[in-house]
Design a protein around this motif. Structure first.
Motif, PDB file in Angstrom:
ATOM      1  N   ARG A 233       0.812  -1.155   0.139  1.00 32.41           N
ATOM      2  CA  ARG A 233      -0.026  -0.100   0.126  1.00 32.41           C
ATOM      3  C   ARG A 233       0.875   1.270  -0.029  1.00 32.41           C
ATOM      4  N   LEU A 234       0.733   2.252  -0.919  1.00 34.36           N
ATOM      5  CA  LEU A 234       1.212   3.470  -0.944  1.00 34.36           C
ATOM      6  C   LEU A 234       0.178   4.522  -0.170  1.00 34.36           C
ATOM      7  N   THR A 235       0.634   5.143   0.535  1.00 33.80           N
ATOM      8  CA  THR A 235      -0.076   6.329   1.328  1.00 33.80           C
ATOM      9  C   THR A 235       0.373   7.666   1.053  1.00 33.80           C
ATOM     10  N   GLY A 236       0.938   7.917  -0.214  1.00 36.11           N
ATOM     11  CA  GLY A 236       1.258   9.352  -0.631  1.00 36.11           C
ATOM     12  C   GLY A 236       2.403   9.431  -1.530  1.00 36.11           C
ATOM     13  N   MET A 237       2.682  10.635  -1.962  1.00 35.16           N
ATOM     14  CA  MET A 237       3.661  10.842  -2.942  1.00 35.16           C
ATOM     15  C   MET A 237       5.306  10.422  -2.278  1.00 35.16           C
ATOM     16  N   GLY A 238       5.517  10.694  -1.194  1.00 33.61           N
ATOM     17  CA  GLY A 238       6.863  10.167  -0.693  1.00 33.61           C
ATOM     18  C   GLY A 238       6.932   8.876  -0.161  1.00 33.61           C
ATOM     19  N   ASP A 239       5.800   7.949  -0.172  1.00 34.28           N
ATOM     20  CA  ASP A 239       5.757   6.700   0.129  1.00 34.28           C
ATOM     21  C   ASP A 239       6.509   5.792  -0.812  1.00 34.28           C
ATOM     22  N   THR A 240       7.333   4.726  -0.337  1.00 36.05           N
ATOM     23  CA  THR A 240       7.950   3.882  -1.107  1.00 36.05           C
ATOM     24  C   THR A 240       7.733   2.414  -0.758  1.00 36.05           C
ATOM     25  N   LEU A 241       7.615   1.382  -1.883  1.00 35.78           N
ATOM     26  CA  LEU A 241       7.475  -0.076  -1.575  1.00 35.78           C
ATOM     27  C   LEU A 241       8.978  -0.701  -2.048  1.00 35.78           C
ATOM     28  N   ARG A 242       9.415  -1.561  -1.239  1.00 34.26           N
ATOM     29  CA  ARG A 242      10.535  -2.032  -1.628  1.00 34.26           C
ATOM     30  C   ARG A 242      10.558  -3.715  -1.575  1.00 34.26           C
ATOM     31  N   TYR A 243      10.860  -4.331  -2.634  1.00 32.50           N
ATOM     32  CA  TYR A 243      10.897  -5.789  -2.320  1.00 32.50           C
ATOM     33  C   TYR A 243      12.284  -6.368  -3.081  1.00 32.50           C
TER      34      TYR A 243
ATOM     35  N   ASN B 154       6.875   3.378  -6.265  1.00 33.26           N
ATOM     36  CA  ASN B 154       6.447   4.772  -5.582  1.00 33.26           C
ATOM     37  C   ASN B 154       5.566   5.164  -6.581  1.00 33.26           C
ATOM     38  N   GLU B 155       4.887   6.313  -6.210  1.00 30.65           N
ATOM     39  CA  GLU B 155       3.821   6.921  -7.136  1.00 30.65           C
ATOM     40  C   GLU B 155       4.681   7.829  -8.121  1.00 30.65           C
ATOM     41  N   SER B 156       3.956   7.704  -9.200  1.00 30.96           N
ATOM     42  CA  SER B 156       4.773   8.461 -10.457  1.00 30.96           C
ATOM     43  C   SER B 156       4.415  10.028  -9.919  1.00 30.96           C
ATOM     44  N   PRO B 157       5.756  10.661 -10.142  1.00 30.93           N
ATOM     45  CA  PRO B 157       5.643  12.053  -9.849  1.00 30.93           C
ATOM     46  C   PRO B 157       4.872  12.946 -11.066  1.00 30.93           C
ATOM     47  N   THR B 158       4.729  12.261 -12.079  1.00 32.60           N
ATOM     48  CA  THR B 158       4.129  12.773 -13.296  1.00 32.60           C
ATOM     49  C   THR B 158       2.429  12.702 -13.269  1.00 32.60           C
ATOM     50  N   GLY B 159       2.067  12.054 -12.075  1.00 35.17           N
ATOM     51  CA  GLY B 159       0.637  11.615 -12.162  1.00 35.17           C
ATOM     52  C   GLY B 159      -0.096  12.371 -10.946  1.00 35.17           C
ATOM     53  N   ASP B 160      -1.430  12.119 -10.739  1.00 30.79           N
ATOM     54  CA  ASP B 160      -1.947  12.754  -9.592  1.00 30.79           C
ATOM     55  C   ASP B 160      -2.033  11.863  -8.258  1.00 30.79           C
ATOM     56  N   GLU B 161      -1.548  12.578  -7.480  1.00 28.84           N
ATOM     57  CA  GLU B 161      -1.363  11.957  -6.054  1.00 28.84           C
ATOM     58  C   GLU B 161      -2.608  10.999  -5.529  1.00 28.84           C
ATOM     59  N   TRP B 162      -2.293   9.974  -5.289  1.00 22.51           N
ATOM     60  CA  TRP B 162      -3.129   8.905  -4.800  1.00 22.51           C
ATOM     61  C   TRP B 162      -2.892   8.082  -3.418  1.00 22.51           C
ATOM     62  N   LYS B 163      -3.635   7.338  -2.942  1.00 22.46           N
ATOM     63  CA  LYS B 163      -3.416   6.297  -2.050  1.00 22.46           C
ATOM     64  C   LYS B 163      -3.958   5.059  -2.359  1.00 22.46           C
ATOM     65  N   GLY B 164      -3.522   4.190  -1.934  1.00 22.28           N
ATOM     66  CA  GLY B 164      -3.930   2.524  -2.255  1.00 22.28           C
ATOM     67  C   GLY B 164      -3.133   1.510  -2.619  1.00 22.28           C
ATOM     68  N   THR B 165      -3.629   0.392  -3.177  1.00 21.81           N
ATOM     69  CA  THR B 165      -3.199  -0.849  -3.230  1.00 21.81           C
ATOM     70  C   THR B 165      -2.130  -0.936  -4.317  1.00 21.81           C
ATOM     71  N   VAL B 166      -1.015  -1.660  -4.338  1.00 17.47           N
ATOM     72  CA  VAL B 166       0.004  -2.050  -5.347  1.00 17.47           C
ATOM     73  C   VAL B 166       0.025  -3.485  -5.350  1.00 17.47           C
ATOM     74  N   ARG B 167      -0.183  -4.043  -6.510  1.00 15.24           N
ATOM     75  CA  ARG B 167       0.133  -5.498  -6.546  1.00 15.24           C
ATOM     76  C   ARG B 167       1.212  -5.754  -7.524  1.00 15.24           C
ATOM     77  N   LEU B 168       2.048  -6.599  -6.990  1.00 20.43           N
ATOM     78  CA  LEU B 168       3.416  -6.741  -7.659  1.00 20.43           C
ATOM     79  C   LEU B 168       3.498  -8.360  -8.247  1.00 20.43           C
ATOM     80  N   HIS B 169       3.385  -8.791  -9.599  1.00 15.23           N
ATOM     81  CA  HIS B 169       3.508  -9.935  -9.958  1.00 15.23           C
ATOM     82  C   HIS B 169       4.926 -10.240 -10.693  1.00 15.23           C
ATOM     83  N   VAL B 170       5.684 -11.286  -9.931  1.00 16.08           N
ATOM     84  CA  VAL B 170       6.857 -11.980 -10.545  1.00 16.08           C
ATOM     85  C   VAL B 170       6.873 -12.990 -11.135  1.00 16.08           C
TER      86      VAL B 170
END
Length: 127
Positions: free
Chosen positions: A44-54, A108-124
């Protein structure tokens, strides 16, 4: 300085700052079940400064495919064990891996898009 050069400079600065900030975020290890060639992770990303790392372990010569589905626009990167890096908007990746070791995936959120909060699904997928 031209307007387009100013915009590009700003985007580069924002991306560099987000990469530097993401270095402090712990990475969640993705472990493939025995015999499996695919794995999924949800974050889950909660803002523009949030980051997910795997992070995941793979071998040179394997074919890795990554897809990211999210509630908003994302940007991501993959840092290879040999220090090389790939990435961009959406982080769709489909290539042969260059080295053995840990691959770090950052989203992370794209700096060129609108700010959002929500779920991220990664498939590898690794074959």
């Amino acid at each position: 300085m031209s307007r387009s050069l100013q915009v590009l400079s700003l985007l580069a600065l924002v991306f560099a700052a987000s990469v530097a900030a993401s270095a402090d975020v712990p990475a969640h290890r993705i472990v493939f079940k025995r015999g499996a060639v695919t794995a999924d992770a949800v974050g889950r990303l909660t803002g523009m400064g949030d980051t997910l790392r795997y992070v995941l372990k793979a071998r040179a010569g394997q074919h890795m495919q990554i897809s990211v589905k999210a509630d908003g626009a994302t940007r991501g990167s993959i840092r290879f064990p040999n220090g090389d890096q790939d990435g961009g908007p959406g982080l769709d990746f489909d290539d042969i891996l260059p080295a053995d070791g840990d691959y770090l995936i950052t989203i992370n959120e794209s700096p060129t898009g609108d700010e959002w909060k929500g779920t991220v699904r990664l498939h590898v997928s690794i074959r």
